[in-house]
Design a protein around this motif. Sequence first.
Motif, PDB file in Angstrom:
ATOM      1  N   ARG A  21      20.320   3.462  -6.736  1.00 58.76           N
ATOM      2  CA  ARG A  21      20.590   3.225  -5.320  1.00 58.76           C
ATOM      3  C   ARG A  21      19.373   2.681  -4.582  1.00 58.76           C
ATOM      4  N   ILE A  22      18.230   3.342  -4.718  1.00 54.60           N
ATOM      5  CA  ILE A  22      17.059   2.876  -3.973  1.00 54.60           C
ATOM      6  C   ILE A  22      16.571   1.536  -4.500  1.00 54.60           C
ATOM      7  N   VAL A  23      16.717   1.309  -5.807  1.00 57.81           N
ATOM      8  CA  VAL A  23      16.327   0.013  -6.362  1.00 57.81           C
ATOM      9  C   VAL A  23      17.290  -1.079  -5.883  1.00 57.81           C
ATOM     10  N   GLY A  24      18.582  -0.765  -5.866  1.00 58.02           N
ATOM     11  CA  GLY A  24      19.572  -1.737  -5.404  1.00 58.02           C
ATOM     12  C   GLY A  24      19.374  -2.115  -3.945  1.00 58.02           C
ATOM     13  N   GLN A  52       0.807  -1.215   0.000  1.00 54.70           N
ATOM     14  CA  GLN A  52       0.000   0.000   0.000  1.00 54.70           C
ATOM     15  C   GLN A  52       0.844   1.270   0.000  1.00 54.70           C
ATOM     16  N   GLU A  53       2.113   1.161   0.365  1.00 57.00           N
ATOM     17  CA  GLU A  53       3.016   2.313   0.385  1.00 57.00           C
ATOM     18  C   GLU A  53       4.262   1.991  -0.439  1.00 57.00           C
ATOM     19  N   PRO A  54       4.956   2.998  -0.947  1.00 59.53           N
ATOM     20  CA  PRO A  54       6.208   2.724  -1.669  1.00 59.53           C
ATOM     21  C   PRO A  54       7.233   2.100  -0.740  1.00 59.53           C
ATOM     22  N   VAL A  55       7.991   1.146  -1.243  1.00 57.29           N
ATOM     23  CA  VAL A  55       9.009   0.478  -0.427  1.00 57.29           C
ATOM     24  C   VAL A  55      10.346   1.203  -0.503  1.00 57.29           C
ATOM     25  N   GLY A  56      10.438   2.174  -1.382  1.00 55.69           N
ATOM     26  CA  GLY A  56      11.646   2.980  -1.500  1.00 55.69           C
ATOM     27  C   GLY A  56      11.295   4.325  -2.097  1.00 55.69           C
ATOM     28  N   MET A  57      12.012   5.369  -1.632  1.00 53.56           N
ATOM     29  CA  MET A  57      11.710   6.700  -2.148  1.00 53.56           C
ATOM     30  C   MET A  57      12.865   7.644  -1.923  1.00 53.56           C
ATOM     31  N   ASN A  58      13.084   8.522  -2.886  1.00 52.54           N
ATOM     32  CA  ASN A  58      14.042   9.602  -2.751  1.00 52.54           C
ATOM     33  C   ASN A  58      13.243  10.884  -2.503  1.00 52.54           C
ATOM     34  N   PRO A  59      13.262  11.426  -1.264  1.00 47.76           N
ATOM     35  CA  PRO A  59      12.434  12.583  -0.947  1.00 47.76           C
ATOM     36  C   PRO A  59      12.762  13.815  -1.786  1.00 47.76           C
ATOM     37  N   ARG A  60      13.989  13.931  -2.225  1.00 53.89           N
ATOM     38  CA  ARG A  60      14.395  15.124  -2.967  1.00 53.89           C
ATOM     39  C   ARG A  60      13.885  15.100  -4.404  1.00 53.89           C
ATOM     40  N   THR A  61      14.039  13.944  -5.059  1.00 57.32           N
ATOM     41  CA  THR A  61      13.627  13.844  -6.465  1.00 57.32           C
ATOM     42  C   THR A  61      12.225  13.270  -6.626  1.00 57.32           C
ATOM     43  N   GLN A  62      11.647  12.739  -5.548  1.00 60.41           N
ATOM     44  CA  GLN A  62      10.332  12.113  -5.553  1.00 60.41           C
ATOM     45  C   GLN A  62      10.291  10.839  -6.398  1.00 60.41           C
ATOM     46  N   ASP A  63      11.467  10.214  -6.596  1.00 57.83           N
ATOM     47  CA  ASP A  63      11.505   8.898  -7.227  1.00 57.83           C
ATOM     48  C   ASP A  63      10.939   7.881  -6.247  1.00 57.83           C
ATOM     49  N   LEU A 115       8.855  -8.545   7.304  1.00 62.78           N
ATOM     50  CA  LEU A 115       9.802  -7.437   7.329  1.00 62.78           C
ATOM     51  C   LEU A 115       9.267  -6.250   8.113  1.00 62.78           C
ATOM     52  N   GLY A 116       7.927  -6.154   8.166  1.00 62.85           N
ATOM     53  CA  GLY A 116       7.333  -5.025   8.860  1.00 62.85           C
ATOM     54  C   GLY A 116       7.270  -3.813   7.964  1.00 62.85           C
ATOM     55  N   ALA A 117       6.473  -2.876   8.353  1.00 59.52           N
ATOM     56  CA  ALA A 117       6.314  -1.649   7.570  1.00 59.52           C
ATOM     57  C   ALA A 117       7.418  -0.666   7.915  1.00 59.52           C
ATOM     58  N   MET A 118       8.042  -0.119   6.891  1.00 61.55           N
ATOM     59  CA  MET A 118       9.089   0.866   7.100  1.00 61.55           C
ATOM     60  C   MET A 118       8.543   2.250   6.785  1.00 61.55           C
ATOM     61  N   LYS A 119       8.685   3.186   7.710  1.00 60.54           N
ATOM     62  CA  LYS A 119       8.197   4.547   7.512  1.00 60.54           C
ATOM     63  C   LYS A 119       9.162   5.302   6.622  1.00 60.54           C
ATOM     64  N   LEU A 120       8.694   5.633   5.420  1.00 58.98           N
ATOM     65  CA  LEU A 120       9.552   6.319   4.474  1.00 58.98           C
ATOM     66  C   LEU A 120       9.471   7.832   4.654  1.00 58.98           C
ATOM     67  N   PRO A 121      10.545   8.545   4.352  1.00 64.80           N
ATOM     68  CA  PRO A 121      10.550   9.994   4.500  1.00 64.80           C
ATOM     69  C   PRO A 121       9.824  10.688   3.353  1.00 64.80           C
ATOM     70  N   ILE A 122       8.500  10.546   3.317  1.00 66.42           N
ATOM     71  CA  ILE A 122       7.719  11.153   2.255  1.00 66.42           C
ATOM     72  C   ILE A 122       7.514  12.631   2.573  1.00 66.42           C
ATOM     73  N   PRO A 123       7.904  13.534   1.667  1.00 66.97           N
ATOM     74  CA  PRO A 123       7.797  14.959   1.945  1.00 66.97           C
ATOM     75  C   PRO A 123       6.358  15.406   2.157  1.00 66.97           C
TER      76      PRO A 123
END
Length: 230
Positions: free
Chosen positions: A143-146, A108-119, A204-212
């Motif tokens: 990087r985030i994909v790797g 339900q949430e992105p598993v990876g994110m770059n807050p600066r570029t919004q990737d 793995l549990g839910a990881m809180k991503l730094p979503i702007p």
Amino acid sequence: MSSQSTAPAKRRWYHNIADAYRVTQASFPWMKWALIGLFVVIFGGALAWGIASGHWLYIPFLGLLLALLAMMILLSMYTRRASYMQIEGQPGASAAVMQQIKGWNMEQEPVGMNPRTQDMVFRAVGRPGVVLVIEGPVSRTKRIVGDEERKLRRILPNVDIHKLYVGNGEGQVKLGKLESAMRKLPKKLTKQEVAAVVKRLSSLGAMKLPIPKGIDPYKARPDRRGMRGR
């Protein structure tokens, strides 16, 4: 005085068709004339055939049904495409598309994110294995994909991991073709194995991503009412 709650009016099938036409017409202004032309050609041909053959009632009636069916098919072909065009380029647009695909278990949430570029990286599990859907250029998201891929390899060493980059650049899949790209992936897992993979990933549990602030990955959603008119 006792107040009675008014039940919402039930939506009729023609409401859904009207919504589908509205969504499609906004992206394809020629749709109105295409539908009219299709109706005129099919029904007009059936009417002329019916008069010429003496079956002036039976054949035109069949032509009317065939014309309406052809119009519905044409409208349905472009409604989903129009819905995706309206959200293309918005953060989380790929997730909105993935939610429409049956047979996949999606985070339900992105598993990876770059807050600066919004990737963003979204993850789904299905019979082909694990699919990572990435919003952003291939070079910028390495990087985030790797990081996500290494994490998956540790806990799912024998499960295929597919990567689909969404966009209009080289090596990317257009948003409107994301669904077909996911469906074309070779199926390797049984339904029971898919359930086991989902259960292992949930550990793995839910990881809180730094979503702007102000960025909602699920804000981009296709017009559901319009798509129900398919």
